[in-house]
Motif scaffolding. Structure first.
Motif, PDB file in Angstrom:
ATOM      1  N   LEU A 199     102.919  75.969  69.157  1.00  0.00           N
ATOM      2  CA  LEU A 199     103.703  74.734  69.222  1.00  0.00           C
ATOM      3  C   LEU A 199     102.796  73.519  69.397  1.00  0.00           C
ATOM      4  CD1 LEU A 199     106.452  73.325  69.352  1.00  0.00           C
ATOM      5  CD2 LEU A 199     106.460  73.758  71.823  1.00  0.00           C
ATOM      6  N   VAL A 200     101.842  73.627  70.339  1.00  0.00           N
ATOM      7  CA  VAL A 200     100.936  72.503  70.592  1.00  0.00           C
ATOM      8  C   VAL A 200     100.085  72.219  69.360  1.00  0.00           C
ATOM      9  CG1 VAL A 200      98.946  71.771  71.968  1.00  0.00           C
ATOM     10  CG2 VAL A 200     100.896  72.851  73.084  1.00  0.00           C
ATOM     11  N   THR A 201      99.564  73.270  68.735  1.00  0.00           N
ATOM     12  CA  THR A 201      98.743  73.089  67.537  1.00  0.00           C
ATOM     13  C   THR A 201      99.547  72.450  66.413  1.00  0.00           C
ATOM     14  OG1 THR A 201      97.429  75.034  68.127  1.00  0.00           O
ATOM     15  CG2 THR A 201      97.279  74.269  65.859  1.00  0.00           C
ATOM     16  N   GLY A 202     100.767  72.936  66.205  1.00  0.00           N
ATOM     17  CA  GLY A 202     101.616  72.376  65.161  1.00  0.00           C
ATOM     18  C   GLY A 202     101.968  70.924  65.415  1.00  0.00           C
ATOM     19  N   LEU A 203     102.274  70.589  66.664  1.00  0.00           N
ATOM     20  CA  LEU A 203     102.604  69.200  66.992  1.00  0.00           C
ATOM     21  C   LEU A 203     101.394  68.283  66.817  1.00  0.00           C
ATOM     22  CD1 LEU A 203     104.901  69.650  70.123  1.00  0.00           C
ATOM     23  CD2 LEU A 203     105.573  68.955  67.812  1.00  0.00           C
ATOM     24  N   CYS A 204     100.227  68.777  67.193  1.00  0.00           N
ATOM     25  CA  CYS A 204      99.008  67.994  67.004  1.00  0.00           C
ATOM     26  C   CYS A 204      98.761  67.749  65.519  1.00  0.00           C
ATOM     27  CB  CYS A 204      97.826  68.735  67.622  1.00  0.00           C
ATOM     28  SG  CYS A 204      96.248  67.869  67.472  1.00  0.00           S
ATOM     29  N   LEU A 205      98.966  68.772  64.713  1.00  0.00           N
ATOM     30  CA  LEU A 205      98.784  68.637  63.269  1.00  0.00           C
ATOM     31  C   LEU A 205      99.801  67.658  62.689  1.00  0.00           C
ATOM     32  CD1 LEU A 205      96.850  69.799  61.203  1.00  0.00           C
ATOM     33  CD2 LEU A 205      98.458  71.667  60.825  1.00  0.00           C
ATOM     34  N   ALA A 206     101.033  67.705  63.203  1.00  0.00           N
ATOM     35  CA  ALA A 206     102.062  66.771  62.746  1.00  0.00           C
ATOM     36  C   ALA A 206     101.682  65.328  63.063  1.00  0.00           C
ATOM     37  CB  ALA A 206     103.404  67.120  63.399  1.00  0.00           C
ATOM     38  N   VAL A 207     101.140  65.102  64.259  1.00  0.00           N
ATOM     39  CA  VAL A 207     100.711  63.754  64.641  1.00  0.00           C
ATOM     40  C   VAL A 207      99.602  63.279  63.714  1.00  0.00           C
ATOM     41  CG1 VAL A 207      99.522  62.434  66.436  1.00  0.00           C
ATOM     42  CG2 VAL A 207     101.430  63.932  67.039  1.00  0.00           C
ATOM     43  N   PHE A 208      98.646  64.156  63.423  1.00  0.00           N
ATOM     44  CA  PHE A 208      97.547  63.764  62.553  1.00  0.00           C
ATOM     45  C   PHE A 208      98.026  63.502  61.128  1.00  0.00           C
ATOM     46  CE2 PHE A 208      94.689  64.321  65.893  1.00  0.00           C
ATOM     47  CZ  PHE A 208      93.398  64.016  65.482  1.00  0.00           C
ATOM     48  N   VAL A 253      91.566  63.382  49.446  1.00  0.00           N
ATOM     49  CA  VAL A 253      92.031  64.675  49.942  1.00  0.00           C
ATOM     50  C   VAL A 253      91.026  65.269  50.923  1.00  0.00           C
ATOM     51  CG1 VAL A 253      91.097  66.224  48.148  1.00  0.00           C
ATOM     52  CG2 VAL A 253      93.259  66.781  49.277  1.00  0.00           C
ATOM     53  N   LEU A 254      89.730  65.022  50.733  1.00  0.00           N
ATOM     54  CA  LEU A 254      88.736  65.503  51.700  1.00  0.00           C
ATOM     55  C   LEU A 254      88.932  64.848  53.059  1.00  0.00           C
ATOM     56  CD1 LEU A 254      85.415  65.771  49.654  1.00  0.00           C
ATOM     57  CD2 LEU A 254      86.708  67.631  50.705  1.00  0.00           C
ATOM     58  N   LEU A 255      89.272  63.563  53.064  1.00  0.00           N
ATOM     59  CA  LEU A 255      89.543  62.878  54.331  1.00  0.00           C
ATOM     60  C   LEU A 255      90.766  63.482  55.022  1.00  0.00           C
ATOM     61  CD1 LEU A 255      89.012  60.646  56.378  1.00  0.00           C
ATOM     62  CD2 LEU A 255      90.294  59.079  54.909  1.00  0.00           C
ATOM     63  N   ALA A 256      91.812  63.749  54.245  1.00  0.00           N
ATOM     64  CA  ALA A 256      93.024  64.330  54.824  1.00  0.00           C
ATOM     65  C   ALA A 256      92.762  65.737  55.359  1.00  0.00           C
ATOM     66  CB  ALA A 256      94.134  64.359  53.771  1.00  0.00           C
ATOM     67  N   VAL A 257      92.022  66.544  54.601  1.00  0.00           N
ATOM     68  CA  VAL A 257      91.690  67.902  55.057  1.00  0.00           C
ATOM     69  C   VAL A 257      90.821  67.833  56.313  1.00  0.00           C
ATOM     70  CG1 VAL A 257      90.390  69.995  54.481  1.00  0.00           C
ATOM     71  CG2 VAL A 257      91.932  69.004  52.802  1.00  0.00           C
ATOM     72  N   GLY A 258      89.847  66.925  56.313  1.00  0.00           N
ATOM     73  CA  GLY A 258      88.979  66.793  57.472  1.00  0.00           C
ATOM     74  C   GLY A 258      89.736  66.419  58.728  1.00  0.00           C
ATOM     75  N   LEU A 259      90.707  65.525  58.607  1.00  0.00           N
ATOM     76  CA  LEU A 259      91.509  65.142  59.772  1.00  0.00           C
ATOM     77  C   LEU A 259      92.391  66.300  60.244  1.00  0.00           C
ATOM     78  CD1 LEU A 259      92.468  61.477  58.853  1.00  0.00           C
ATOM     79  CD2 LEU A 259      90.917  62.231  60.659  1.00  0.00           C
ATOM     80  N   GLY A 260      92.943  67.066  59.291  1.00  0.00           N
ATOM     81  CA  GLY A 260      93.730  68.241  59.680  1.00  0.00           C
ATOM     82  C   GLY A 260      92.879  69.287  60.382  1.00  0.00           C
ATOM     83  N   TYR A 261      91.687  69.511  59.869  1.00  0.00           N
ATOM     84  CA  TYR A 261      90.749  70.462  60.475  1.00  0.00           C
ATOM     85  C   TYR A 261      90.362  70.003  61.883  1.00  0.00           C
ATOM     86  CZ  TYR A 261      86.632  73.534  60.709  1.00  0.00           C
ATOM     87  OH  TYR A 261      85.710  74.484  61.070  1.00  0.00           O
ATOM     88  N   LEU A 262      90.097  68.713  62.006  1.00  0.00           N
ATOM     89  CA  LEU A 262      89.737  68.144  63.300  1.00  0.00           C
ATOM     90  C   LEU A 262      90.889  68.254  64.293  1.00  0.00           C
ATOM     91  CD1 LEU A 262      87.575  66.512  64.880  1.00  0.00           C
ATOM     92  CD2 LEU A 262      88.673  64.445  64.006  1.00  0.00           C
ATOM     93  N   ALA A 263      92.108  68.016  63.827  1.00  0.00           N
ATOM     94  CA  ALA A 263      93.268  68.062  64.716  1.00  0.00           C
ATOM     95  C   ALA A 263      93.407  69.425  65.369  1.00  0.00           C
ATOM     96  CB  ALA A 263      94.538  67.729  63.929  1.00  0.00           C
ATOM     97  N   VAL A 264      93.285  70.479  64.584  1.00  0.00           N
ATOM     98  CA  VAL A 264      93.443  71.829  65.135  1.00  0.00           C
ATOM     99  C   VAL A 264      92.275  72.176  66.039  1.00  0.00           C
ATOM    100  CG1 VAL A 264      93.585  74.279  64.536  1.00  0.00           C
ATOM    101  CG2 VAL A 264      94.879  72.603  63.227  1.00  0.00           C
ATOM    102  N   ASN A 265      91.066  71.828  65.654  1.00  0.00           N
ATOM    103  CA  ASN A 265      89.897  72.182  66.458  1.00  0.00           C
ATOM    104  C   ASN A 265      89.799  71.393  67.755  1.00  0.00           C
ATOM    105  OD1 ASN A 265      88.518  74.316  65.144  1.00  0.00           O
ATOM    106  ND2 ASN A 265      87.985  72.912  63.510  1.00  0.00           N
ATOM    107  N   LEU A 266      90.366  70.191  67.794  1.00  0.00           N
ATOM    108  CA  LEU A 266      90.314  69.402  69.025  1.00  0.00           C
ATOM    109  C   LEU A 266      91.182  70.004  70.118  1.00  0.00           C
ATOM    110  CD1 LEU A 266      90.372  65.655  67.935  1.00  0.00           C
ATOM    111  CD2 LEU A 266      88.528  66.893  69.055  1.00  0.00           C
ATOM    112  N   LEU A 267      92.413  70.350  69.767  1.00  0.00           N
ATOM    113  CA  LEU A 267      93.352  70.829  70.787  1.00  0.00           C
ATOM    114  C   LEU A 267      93.351  72.336  70.959  1.00  0.00           C
ATOM    115  CD1 LEU A 267      96.639  68.772  70.740  1.00  0.00           C
ATOM    116  CD2 LEU A 267      94.939  68.971  72.513  1.00  0.00           C
ATOM    117  N   ALA A 268      93.093  73.052  69.883  1.00  0.00           N
ATOM    118  CA  ALA A 268      93.180  74.510  69.958  1.00  0.00           C
ATOM    119  C   ALA A 268      92.004  75.142  69.251  1.00  0.00           C
ATOM    120  CB  ALA A 268      94.494  74.984  69.335  1.00  0.00           C
TER     121      ALA A 268
END
Length: 199
Positions: free
Chosen positions: A5-14, A143-158
């Motif tokens: 849930l936390v990972t998904g919400l973090c990804l949604a915010v990003f 798209v690389l910027l978007a993927v990078g932010l998604g990757y960062l979002a998951v790795n930051l919180l989880a």
């Protein structure tokens, strides 16, 4: 459950932040925000060893798919046959890269990389194949910027890691006996092969 849930919400915010950045910076990120965030999340969530193999495999697949567009624009006919040849070569070369690196650059991350550029650029390419040199860099960087932010979002919180295996796990009656005790070699499971835990 809480972690998902936390990972998904973090990804949604990003994903929302990516769209906000698009408006603020004048970038064309809106149409790739969800695609990039989702693929970046997948790249971060799937466990693999070594950890650098995931982004390296992603970039290899991304580059090969971009070269596939270049082949289509330069040499291949704009037909189903030309698209089929390009798709075959791209996926075959990704398989070769995965095999040559001994799985350190996993095939699945290469496929994610290919999916990111194809998902963001295919419709643009179809509308104007002759504009490949001018339009593909913009599609690739957004798209690389978007993927990078998604990757960062998951790795930051989880931050993901391969779960530790318990050596004292009880064997269920339906399970086969542990072959490692008899052979002296550690047994390899399908889960090890998928996650890259097998040596």
């Amino acid at each position: 459950m809480v972690r998902s849930l936390v990972t998904g919400l973090c990804l949604a915010v990003f994903a929302a932040v990516i769209i906000g950045l698009s408006n603020v910076l004048g970038l064309d990120l809106e149409h790739v925000a969800l695609l990039g965030a989702a693929l970046g999340g997948v790249l971060a969530l799937v466990p693999h060893r070594p950890a650098w193999g995931k982004p390296a495999g992603f970039l290899a697949g991304f580059l090969l798919a971009w070269l596939g567009f270049a082949m289509r624009a330069a040499w291949l006919p704009d037909s189903s046959g030309g698209r089929a040849v390009a798709a075959f070569l791209v996926v075959a070369l990704m398989a070769v890269v995965a095999a040559v690196t001994g799985g350190r650059l996993p095939l699945w991350s290469g496929l994610v990389g290919a999916a990111s550029i194809v998902g963001s650029y295919e419709s643009v390419y179809t509308n104007a194949p002759s504009q490949f040199l001018s339009e593909s860099p913009a599609a690739a960087t957004t798209v690389l910027l978007a993927v990078g932010l998604g990757y960062l979002a998951v790795n930051l919180l989880a931050p993901q890691g391969a779960p530790a295996r318990s050596g004292s796990r009880r064997r269920r009656p339906s399970e086969a006996p542990d072959e490692s005790a008899a052979t002296g070699r550690p047994s390899t499971t399908i889960e090890d092969l998928v996650t890259g835990a097998a040596s």
